[in-house]
Design an enzyme around this catalytic site. Structure first.
Site, mmCIF file in Angstrom:
data_model
loop_
_atom_site.group_PDB
_atom_site.id
_atom_site.type_symbol
_atom_site.label_atom_id
_atom_site.label_comp_id
_atom_site.label_asym_id
_atom_site.label_seq_id
_atom_site.Cartn_x
_atom_site.Cartn_y
_atom_site.Cartn_z
ATOM 1 C CB CYS A 88 57.974 68.944 33.719
ATOM 2 S SG CYS A 88 59.574 69.624 34.174
ATOM 3 N N GLY A 107 58.870 42.211 40.067
ATOM 4 C CA GLY A 107 58.068 43.066 40.947
ATOM 5 C C GLY A 107 58.470 42.953 42.405
ATOM 6 C CG ASP A 152 72.368 39.945 39.621
ATOM 7 O OD1 ASP A 152 72.327 38.996 38.827
ATOM 8 O OD2 ASP A 152 71.459 40.808 39.734
ATOM 9 N NE ARG A 190 70.776 70.373 33.985
ATOM 10 C CZ ARG A 190 70.716 69.043 33.864
ATOM 11 N NH1 ARG A 190 69.920 68.495 32.971
ATOM 12 N NH2 ARG A 190 71.455 68.268 34.634
ATOM 13 C CD GLU A 214 65.445 70.558 27.181
ATOM 14 O OE1 GLU A 214 64.586 71.164 27.858
ATOM 15 O OE2 GLU A 214 65.673 69.346 27.325
ATOM 16 C CD GLU A 235 54.559 63.147 37.080
ATOM 17 O OE1 GLU A 235 53.873 64.174 37.260
ATOM 18 O OE2 GLU A 235 55.600 63.137 36.390
ATOM 19 C CE LYS A 277 64.600 20.564 38.313
ATOM 20 N NZ LYS A 277 64.713 19.474 39.297
ATOM 21 C CG HIS A 291 57.712 65.852 37.299
ATOM 22 N ND1 HIS A 291 57.433 65.311 36.062
ATOM 23 C CD2 HIS A 291 58.808 66.616 37.132
ATOM 24 C CE1 HIS A 291 58.335 65.714 35.192
ATOM 25 N NE2 HIS A 291 59.187 66.513 35.814
#
Ligand code: GLN
Length: 537
Positions: free
Chosen positions: A387, A23, A155, A469, A411, A516, A197, A514
């Site tokens: 959508c 997070g 990394d 699309r 689609e 949201e 650790k 969208h």
């Protein structure tokens, strides 16, 4: 490299250790959130190590939701946290990926910017990364830049960002920058004790790279006790009070509150001279979330249900409703691949108050979703289609109300007799997959006196973000309207359907956008708010 940036500007670098998925984005956003209380302009930057230019071509099951910005940039979910916690509208260039960085450095080399010498990771790529930071800070008039370094310390793919951030201290001055490291404090079941650790080792990796953290956040399932704070303090060369618990919480909006209680504001004040804290309105909504007075169950019917992060912003939007309507919302993730008929749909939706059919791509699960949508429509169950959800609601309506047998989206079936959903004209010639959809904010002209118009506070025009699309085929607008579907919002040229609703239904609403993505704790997305309110009755 040119030294740039205002001398008053502050920099906060956030790195992560031990594990991915602790997070870091939420932690960085929460710190930014606390600082906005001082009225400062906090701008986030996220550095990703991958070579994709953006995450737009990645499968959500692998990478979580693709978040779309107003400017059409496709970025990762952390930008969702930034927008929700900082109240800013983020921009695509606030996201660095190694794909973007290398692409630009190679272009510079071809142009001759480095003529006469070899181009190196240090200093050329690191300089380029720092220049990018300064460019964002200057353009956006940032008071504070929060730089989140992706991945886990150690990394390989993130090393250049870490090195650039190390150098930054010399460029901006030691009083203007702090380093925050998010680590993990496990409590192994057999020992039942908080263990330091992993943090010691991860901070050792950071110090090997020349960075001494100013604050360590230990992610843990309980508050860090004094003993472990002391231990981390000794082994990681940091003050005890600068060891902060990153508590596991049931909703991320609590994190700024937890950090504050753990004393982070005091450290930020001492190190950067900034007064930070939790805003009272925020605290109140967080308290509301913990004290619901009613309860509803909403199902999300999608195909990426194995990873909840695929629908991160939808889940957040529901939490925003939860806080504002004081309702507990139980969310059920529902796979529709095996739903073959109305009987199956009925069984699946038992005990469910409302349905969301979210965005998606491809064939799998679509017939099941269409069955579910039919069941909602015929049984007056609140439904919100986002959508692909709108597109499939139109397919269902075309088949079962307009009598257009075999209607489909091209689609799913490119040869359908009734292509009620078809590819956008501007999409027909495009073959590249990266960043080529209809992306970002587009305006919608609202139809007055509709439910959706009311939910959007009766505004004449609204803006939401898009990523698709396909669209409702204009050749079928007439028949859909004749059979009672209402287009509650259209693109300004009246060609694209942006919102649909069915009158007489408790709540049957769809959008090509969208919404949201723009929902906030302080102001839930209107269509989600409407859905939950309808479920509450
Ligand atoms: N697959 C659909 C399209 O491309 C819907 C996309 C989505 O739901 N984001 O139009």
């Amino acid at each position: 490299m040119r030294k740039k940036g205002s001398s008053k500007r502050k920099y906060i670098v956030v790195t992560g250790g031990v594990l991915s998925g602790l997070g870091k984005g939420v932690a960085a956003a929460s710190i930014g959130n606390l600082i906005t209380k001082a009225g400062l302009r906090v701008i986030p930057i996220k550095c990703d190590g991958y070579l994709n230019v953006d995450p737009g071509t990645m499968n959500p099951i692998v990478h979580g939701e693709v978040f779309v910005l107003d400017d059409g940039g496709e970025v990762d979910m952390d930008f969702g946290h930034y927008e929700r916690f900082l109240g800013v509208i983020c921009k695509f260039y606030w996201n660095l990926t190694m794909g973007k960085v290398y692409e630009a450095v190679i272009q510079k080399e071809r142009r001759g910017d480095y003529l006469g010498r070899n181009v190196q990771l240090i200093p050329d790529v690191t300089d380029y990364i720092k220049e990018w930071f300064f460019r964002v800070a200057d353009n956006e008039k940032a008071d504070v830049l929060v730089i989140e370094v992706g991945g886990t310390i150690g990394d390989i793919e993130n090393e250049l960002y870490v090195e650039a951030c190390r150098q930054l201290r010399n460029d901006v001055g030691k009083d203007n920058i702090i380093y925050i490291h998010l680590s993990y404090v496990p409590i192994p079941t057999n020992v039942n004790e908080q263990k330091s650790k992993p943090t010691q080792q991860s901070v050792a990796l950071l110090r090997e790279r020349g960075i001494q953290p100013d604050i360590i956040i230990g992610r843990c399932s309980e508050y860090l006790d004094d003993k472990i704070k002391k231990k981390i303090s000794i082994f990681c060369n940091i003050e005890e009070k600068a060891v902060i618990t990153g508590l596991d919480v049931d909703n991320v909006y609590k994190i700024p509150v937890v950090f504050s209680e753990e004393g982070i504001n005091q450290i930020i004040k001492e190190k950067l001279g900034i007064s930070s804290g939790v805003k009272p309105e925020w605290k109140k909504l967080v308290d509301n979330l913990a004290n619901p007075e009613k309860e509803v169950t909403i199902a999300i019917c999608g195909k990426y249900t194995k990873l909840e992060d695929s629908y991160a912003s939808i889940l957040e939007a529901l939490k925003h409703c939860s806080a504002n309507l004081r309702a507990r919302i139980n969310v059920k993730m529902v796979e529709t691949t095996n739903v073959k008929n109305q009987e199956d749909a009925k069984k699946l939706l038992k005990g469910i108050d409302g349905i969301i059919v979210p965005g998606g791509f491809g064939i799998r699960g679509t017939e099941g979703k269409i069955q579910v949508i039919q069941y909602c429509r015929e049984n007056n169950i609140p439904f919100l289609g986002l959508c692909y959800g709108l597109q499939l609601a139109v397919v269902e309506f075309a088949r079962n109300v307009c009598g257009l047998q075999d209607a489909n989206t091209t689609e799913v079936n490119p040869k359908t007799k009734h292509p009620v959903i078809d590819i956008l004209p501007e999409q027909k010639k495009i073959t590249d997959k990266g960043g080529t959809m209809r992306l970002g904010a587009y305006p919608t002209v609202m139809k007055e006196k509709t439910l959706i118009w009311e939910l959007y506070d009766k505004q004449k025009e609204v803006s939401e973000r898009h990523r698709h699309r396909y669209e409702v085929n204009p050749d079928y607008h007439k028949v859909l309207l004749e059979k009672g579907m209402v287009f509650s919002g259209m693109s300004p040229d009246r060609k694209l359907v942006e919102f649909i609703e069915l009158p007489k239904h408790k709540y049957f609403v769809g959008t090509q956008a969208h919404p949201e993505l723009k929902s906030r704790l302080e102001k839930p997305g209107p269509l989600f708010y409407g859905l939950v309110r309808a479920c509450l009755g």
